[in-house]
Design an enzyme around this catalytic site. Structure first.
Site, mmCIF file in Angstrom:
data_model
loop_
_atom_site.group_PDB
_atom_site.id
_atom_site.type_symbol
_atom_site.label_atom_id
_atom_site.label_comp_id
_atom_site.label_asym_id
_atom_site.label_seq_id
_atom_site.Cartn_x
_atom_site.Cartn_y
_atom_site.Cartn_z
ATOM 1 C CG PHE A 79 -64.573 54.718 21.831
ATOM 2 C CD1 PHE A 79 -65.911 53.882 21.878
ATOM 3 C CD2 PHE A 79 -64.376 55.532 22.713
ATOM 4 C CE1 PHE A 79 -66.617 53.865 23.177
ATOM 5 C CE2 PHE A 79 -65.358 55.370 23.969
ATOM 6 C CZ PHE A 79 -66.414 54.819 24.130
ATOM 7 C CE LYS B 205 -56.278 59.701 15.404
ATOM 8 N NZ LYS B 205 -56.682 58.595 16.264
ATOM 9 C CD GLU C 69 -56.160 55.403 19.232
ATOM 10 O OE1 GLU C 69 -57.230 56.141 18.614
ATOM 11 O OE2 GLU C 69 -55.386 55.699 19.892
ATOM 12 N NE ARG C 70 -60.286 53.857 22.710
ATOM 13 C CZ ARG C 70 -60.939 54.529 23.835
ATOM 14 N NH1 ARG C 70 -61.645 53.863 24.571
ATOM 15 N NH2 ARG C 70 -60.708 55.821 23.889
ATOM 16 C CB SER D 154 -61.790 62.885 26.937
ATOM 17 O OG SER D 154 -60.474 62.535 26.220
ATOM 18 C CB CYS E 205 -70.847 63.107 23.993
ATOM 19 S SG CYS E 205 -71.823 63.598 22.713
ATOM 20 C CD GLU F 2 -67.549 62.187 29.460
ATOM 21 O OE1 GLU F 2 -66.217 62.082 29.134
ATOM 22 O OE2 GLU F 2 -68.263 62.277 28.578
#
Ligand code: NAD
Length: 497
Positions: free
Chosen positions: A149, A173, A176-177, A226, A281, A383
């Site tokens: 995201f 893909k 979805e957020r 992640s 990240c 994290e």
């Protein structure tokens, strides 16, 4: 409420699974749209469509493919403002930061314009008597990218630009957020002249991801997200014998040496630690001042800067950062602050109570700063992915270096110093993929490669730069001899030149 779609075969396609996810507007906390979550049958249909389109694109010569990219880059620049507004609305980052997200993706599309040169093979004339050897790079077929995201433009572009330039068909893909920008990218690819079916967006969750991995016609999987999911996707894709690269989470340290320019170091730290609400990240999440005096000077300057961070809605271009992406993300980060307190770290600045006036339901969090963090604490080992910075004090340079090297993550790292010997020693010995010397977020430019070490990355080859061309092609090597070079008689020994 707006119902989003997939994008398959050059057009928007409604979801048919009956399952949907919610896309929030983090600055208000409202649900802005619903996104269809694809079923395995929808994935199969998209893959078949891409498979049918791919050979024609692979047969389009690289110079012509490059021209599509030139147009695409123009369109990204043309639509920069509207893309950034959409991105900021779904993600929560500020509009100037959203433009940076798009720009760093656009630069990889610019890099891919060089595909006629990048994809060239090698040639050895007269490698043996009358024998020539040459190699060529051929596309893999249909490849898929699964993205996080936090960079909804940049990372999809890092994946799709080299893949498509190499002659593959690509299925994205996205998270979805925040799927809005990826769907807009699909429209722009068509406008740029990319044939339908070469860039597709399939929205979904684990079901869609698993179906892509298991589909025999998907030749390669590129993932960013992640670490637990990276590890899962790597293992599942590898079990199918697929080409796979998965980039995971991070805990990026910034070492501040006693001789560093403290003002510069604090400026760097505040931006790299709290920019984009820490949802990068490559965010710095651990500051390691070396020596007591350095630690004291750092805290003295850092505390008021964290207390005075300007938090605002994504539409406020003067804000330092905006809301987090979802309420779940906000709760998760707050929970880590509670954990840090229980573990005995000193919470020097507590931003948990922050409320944004006029946006009381938004997912905002003030900056938090922990001092006296130790390496056995969860807030150091895990994290957090939010506006929370930990200060872990080291006595000596060697101890700071050891901390960076012993951490399970190895994405990015920085050292602030004015001493060339120390900087050089650090860059050489640190076990981390991307290193900054007086640069807090050392994200390499598009013609270098991006990738972490240790549990920040699974598989080989990095993202963008030359590695991406290698990842999205397979090499074929041809050894040829013509009659003038043929000696009479059969040979039963291993051929030697
Ligand atoms: P995430 O792992 O939750 O999701 C990433 C993608 O995986 C999404 O598309 C999601 O739909 C999918 N996914 C989620 N759960 C899944 C499951 N159980 N099975 C299959 N697919 C699944 O990551 P996120 O929260 O979207 O992004 C933040 C994370 O990404 C952070 O850990 C951050 O460090 C990392 N990240 C890494 C890099 C890098 O280059 N190393 C870059 C950006 C972000």
């Amino acid at each position: 409420m707006q119902e989003l779609t997939h994008f398959i075969g050059g057009k928007h396609v409604n979801g048919s699974s009956g399952r949907f996810g919610e896309v929030f507007t983090p600055m208000t906390g409202e649900v802005g749209a619903k996104v269809p979550l694809a079923s395995p049958a929808e994935i199969r249909a998209a893959v078949e469509n891409a498979k049918a389109a791919q050979p024609g694109w692979a047969a389009t010569n690289p110079q012509r493919r490059a021209r599509v990219f030139m147009k695409f880059v123009d369109l990204l620049n043309r639509d920069m403002n509207s893309l950034a507004e959409l991105l900021a609305r779904e993600h929560g980052k500020t509009i100037p930061d959203a433009k940076g997200d798009i720009q760093r993706g656009l630069e990889v599309a610019e890099f891919a314009i060089g595909i006629p040169h990048l994809i060239k093979g090698e040639y050895s004339d007269s490698a043996g008597t009358g024998i020539d050897i040459y190699s060529m790079r051929q596309p893999l077929g249909v490849v898929a990218g699964i993205t996080p995201f936090n960079f909804p433009a940049m990372i999809p572009l890092w994946k799709c630009a080299p893949a498509i330039a190499c002659g593959n068909a690509f299925i994205l893909k996205p998270s979805e957020r925040d799927p809005g920008v990826p769907l807009r990218l699909a429209e722009l690819w068509i406008e740029a002249g990319l044939p339908p079916g070469i860039f597709n967006v399939i929205n979904g969750d684990k079901q869609a991801v698993d179906a892509l991995i298991d589909d025999p016609d998907v030749a390669a999987i590129g993932f960013v997200g992640s670490t637990p999911i990276a590890e899962y996707i790597y293992a599942r894709s590898a079990a199918h014998g697929k080409r796979v690269q998965c980039f995971g989470g991070a805990k990026n340290h910034m070492v501040i040496m006693p001789d560093a320019d403290m003002k510069q170091a604090v400026d760097a730290l505040i931006g790299a630690g709290y920019g984009s609400a820490g949802e990068r990240c490559m965010a710095i999440s651990v500051a390691v001042p070396v020596g007591k005096a350095t630690a004291e000077a750092l805290m003295e300057q850092l505390v008021p800067r964290v207390e005075n961070l300007k938090i605002g809605p994504s539409t406020d271009a003067s804000a330092d950062y905006g809301p987090l992406v979802t309420r779940d993300a906000l709760e998760r980060v707050r929970n880590y602050v509670d954990i840090g307190i229980k573990e005995g770290a000193t919470l020097a600045v507590d931003g948990r109570g922050f409320k944004m006036q006029g946006y009381e339901n938004g997912f905002y969090m003030g900056g938090c700063l922990f001092d006296n963090v130790t390496k056995d604490m969860r807030i150091y080992k895990e994290e957090i992915f939010g506006p929370v910075l930990s200060v872990l004090r080291a006595e000596k340079y060697d101890e700071a270096l050891r901390l960076c090297n012993e951490h399970e993550y190895g994405n990015g790292v920085a050292i602030f110093t004015r001493d060339g010997d120390t900087a050089r020693d650090f860059a050489s010995k640190v076990q981390v993929g991307m290193v900054g010397v007086n640069v807090p977020i050392p994200v390499p430019l598009s013609y270098y490669t991006f990738g972490g070490w240790k549990r920040s990355s699974f598989g080989d080859l990095n993202q963008h730069g030359p590695d991406s061309i290698h990842f999205y092609t397979k090499t074929k090597t041809v050894t040829s001899r013509w009659p003038s070079g043929v000696k009479e008689g059969a040979s039963f020994v291993m051929p030697l030149m």
